[in-house]
Design an enzyme around this catalytic site. Structure first.
Site, PDB file in Angstrom:
ATOM      1  CD  GLU A 150       9.157   8.608 -48.844  1.00  0.00           C
ATOM      2  OE1 GLU A 150       9.845   8.305 -49.825  1.00  0.00           O
ATOM      3  OE2 GLU A 150       9.391   9.579 -48.115  1.00  0.00           O
ATOM      4  CD  GLU A 256       9.555  12.428 -43.232  1.00  0.00           C
ATOM      5  OE1 GLU A 256       9.944  12.992 -44.276  1.00  0.00           O
ATOM      6  OE2 GLU A 256       9.640  11.196 -43.091  1.00  0.00           O
TER       7      GLU A 256
HETATM    8  O1  G3I Z   1      26.616  13.647 -43.939  1.00  0.00           O
HETATM    9  C1  G3I Z   1      27.108  12.954 -45.086  1.00  0.00           C
HETATM   10  C2  G3I Z   1      28.389  13.626 -45.600  1.00  0.00           C
HETATM   11  O2  G3I Z   1      29.414  13.478 -44.624  1.00  0.00           O
HETATM   12  C3  G3I Z   1      28.808  12.981 -46.911  1.00  0.00           C
HETATM   13  O3  G3I Z   1      29.921  13.669 -47.439  1.00  0.00           O
HETATM   14  C4  G3I Z   1      27.635  13.050 -47.897  1.00  0.00           C
HETATM   15  C5  G3I Z   1      27.953  12.431 -49.220  1.00  0.00           C
HETATM   16  O4  G3I Z   1      28.047  11.021 -49.033  1.00  0.00           O
HETATM   17  O5  G3I Z   1      26.496  12.347 -47.338  1.00  0.00           O
HETATM   18  C6  G3I Z   1      26.050  12.997 -46.154  1.00  0.00           C
HETATM   19  O6  G3I Z   1      24.946  12.282 -45.653  1.00  0.00           O
HETATM   20  C7  G3I Z   1      23.762  12.491 -46.415  1.00  0.00           C
HETATM   21  C8  G3I Z   1      22.700  13.038 -45.448  1.00  0.00           C
HETATM   22  O7  G3I Z   1      21.436  13.150 -46.104  1.00  0.00           O
HETATM   23  C9  G3I Z   1      23.077  14.396 -44.848  1.00  0.00           C
HETATM   24  O8  G3I Z   1      23.075  15.339 -45.879  1.00  0.00           O
HETATM   25  C10 G3I Z   1      23.307  11.135 -46.955  1.00  0.00           C
HETATM   26  O9  G3I Z   1      24.236  10.694 -47.920  1.00  0.00           O
HETATM   27  C11 G3I Z   1      21.937  11.282 -47.580  1.00  0.00           C
HETATM   28  O10 G3I Z   1      21.437  10.011 -47.981  1.00  0.00           O
HETATM   29  C12 G3I Z   1      20.963  11.874 -46.552  1.00  0.00           C
HETATM   30  O11 G3I Z   1      19.723  12.123 -47.224  1.00  0.00           O
HETATM   31  C13 G3I Z   1      18.566  12.030 -46.388  1.00  0.00           C
HETATM   32  C14 G3I Z   1      17.486  11.322 -47.199  1.00  0.00           C
HETATM   33  O12 G3I Z   1      16.253  11.268 -46.446  1.00  0.00           O
HETATM   34  C15 G3I Z   1      17.901   9.900 -47.526  1.00  0.00           C
HETATM   35  O13 G3I Z   1      18.114   9.174 -46.338  1.00  0.00           O
HETATM   36  C16 G3I Z   1      18.101  13.423 -46.009  1.00  0.00           C
HETATM   37  O14 G3I Z   1      19.034  14.028 -45.111  1.00  0.00           O
HETATM   38  C17 G3I Z   1      16.756  13.345 -45.290  1.00  0.00           C
HETATM   39  O15 G3I Z   1      16.238  14.646 -45.023  1.00  0.00           O
HETATM   40  C18 G3I Z   1      15.756  12.582 -46.167  1.00  0.00           C
HETATM   41  O16 G3I Z   1      14.594  12.449 -45.386  1.00  0.00           O
HETATM   42  C19 G3I Z   1      13.478  11.861 -46.088  1.00  0.00           C
HETATM   43  C20 G3I Z   1      12.752  10.955 -45.118  1.00  0.00           C
HETATM   44  O17 G3I Z   1      13.636   9.958 -44.646  1.00  0.00           O
HETATM   45  C21 G3I Z   1      11.521  10.351 -45.787  1.00  0.00           C
HETATM   46  N1  G3I Z   1      10.633  11.403 -46.307  1.00  0.00           N
HETATM   47  C22 G3I Z   1      11.299  12.330 -47.236  1.00  0.00           C
HETATM   48  C23 G3I Z   1      12.497  12.976 -46.550  1.00  0.00           C
HETATM   49  C24 G3I Z   1      13.167  13.999 -47.461  1.00  0.00           C
HETATM   50  O18 G3I Z   1      13.681  13.356 -48.583  1.00  0.00           O
END
Ligand code: G3I
Length: 345
Positions: A150, A256
């Site tokens: 991105e 994705e």
């Molecule tokens: O699982 C932990 C949980 O145990 C904890 O309590 C909570 C709060 O800290 O965090 C949880 O993990 C989170 C995870 O998602 C699962 O929900 C992470 O903090 C959070 O950063 C993570 O977000 C991900 C995001 O990228 C940032 O990495 C999303 O799942 C994921 O779907 C999203 O994916 C992105 C692609 O990488 C790039 N393109 C867009 C896409 C959607 O935003």
């Protein structure tokens, strides 16, 4: 006269039994129908969810770590690297004969904590070292990587101003790809971006950046077009995005896919689920047109609607979304059957 208890028992039996209409032929393994790798994203809690494991290993042959191979998990505050969680995802994939797509190394959204304290050669060395340590750990197994994620602004005219561009200039992109190639000369190296179908200006800026990097000798092999879309995406827009990437001779990863029902833009359909089928058809038709040598694969961003970041990530939608192939109970939706049909076609 039936007793009340008998009547209730009978009614419960009728309601529980799937009606003949509801019973359909079992969905064939989708990965067996796709002439390219068919992937989904994964996170470690899902490895202990038997229903997720059964669906993921039956229908997909490649896994993308949803967030646990990213800097937010791997890079520690003191600059050390921790790999337990990505290692467990890789071990699961190996145990089930699945591939892994590496996601992602350099991303504006992950500001690299300890990197902020560095500059000049120290920054560059740490930048290259991070890329090469992460990729090197999985060299030979992970064959495709999102090296830069991105890089273009939402408005689409320019590259984002981010820590990486501030410290290294725009060539942070070429430097990342060169470091990645040194770490694993056999890996296919991609730049991954969203809204390439919704925003042609953004697509043009991304492809110009790719061409600049290539002209400077960067080993950039392809583009991931994330395809986070809704039923409102203009007909032909997905095909145009895939064609533009393909026309540059670059490989294409549809990386994705989810098709939200709650698009921010007004959905122009009485029944958005019907639009979902149309959109999926266009994705598959357009991807079939890509020369086989340029196809990296097609990845859905989740298995069940309840797995979707749209419902469970950091910013869940207020209304439960249904963007994926399987419903919250793990049952194949019409979208899954549409995918099987179009893949067969
Ligand atoms: O699982 C932990 C949980 O145990 C904890 O309590 C909570 C709060 O800290 O965090 C949880 O993990 C989170 C995870 O998602 C699962 O929900 C992470 O903090 C959070 O950063 C993570 O977000 C991900 C995001 O990228 C940032 O990495 C999303 O799942 C994921 O779907 C999203 O994916 C992105 C692609 O990488 C790039 N393109 C867009 C896409 C959607 O935003």
């Amino acid at each position: 006269m039936l007793s009340r208890r008998t009547w209730l028992a009978g009614a419960a039996g009728v309601l529980a039994a799937p009606s003949a209409l509801a019973q359909q032929a079992p969905l064939p393994p989708l990965k067996s129908l796709a002439p390219w790798p068919l992937g989904t994203c994964v996170q470690t809690p899902q490895l202990n969810d038997p229903q997720w494991v059964q669906l993921a290993t039956t229908h997909f042959n490649r896994l993308t770590p949803e967030f646990e191979m990213k800097m937010e998990v791997v890079l520690q505050a003191d600059g050390s690297l921790r790999f337990e969680r990505p290692d467990s995802l890789v071990a699961f994939a190996k145990a089930h004969g699945m591939a892994v797509h590496g996601h992602c190394l350099i991303w504006y959204a992950e500001d690299g904590g300890r990197f902020r304290d560095l500059s000049g050669d120290a920054f560059l060395n740490a930048y290259v070292d991070y890329i090469q340590k992460v990729m090197g750990r999985y060299a030979g197994f992970i064959k495709t990587w999102d090296v830069v994620n991105e890089p273009v602004t939402d408005e689409g005219s320019t590259l984002r101003d981010c820590l990486w561009s501030q410290k290294l200039g725009e060539d942070y992109i070429g430097l990342a790809f060169t470091a990645a190639h040194q770490a694993d000369p056999h890996a296919i190296l991609l730049m991954n971006e969203y809204n390439l179908e919704y925003t042609p200006k953004k697509r043009a800026t991304l492809l110009r950046a790719a061409e600049r990097a290539l002209k400077n000798g960067a080993p950039l092999h392809g583009i991931g077009t994330q395809t986070h879309i809704g039923g409102d995406v203009p007909p032909g827009a997905i095909r145009a995005a895939i064609r533009d990437i393909t026309s540059l001779g670059l490989k294409v990863h549809v990386s994705e896919v989810d098709i939200t029902l709650h698009e921010d833009r007004p959905v122009n359909a009485v029944e958005p689920r019907i639009d979902q089928l149309r959109v999926l058809d266009e994705i598959i038709d357009a991807y079939h047109e890509v020369p086989a040598a340029q196809r990296v694969g097609l990845t859905f961003w989740g298995v069940r609607d309840s797995d979707s970041w749209q419902n469970s990530g950091p910013h869940p939608r207020p209304i439960f979304d249904e963007p994926l192939l399987f419903d919250r109970f793990g049952r194949p939706k019409p979208l899954a059957r549409e995918l099987a049909k179009t893949l067969r076609a």
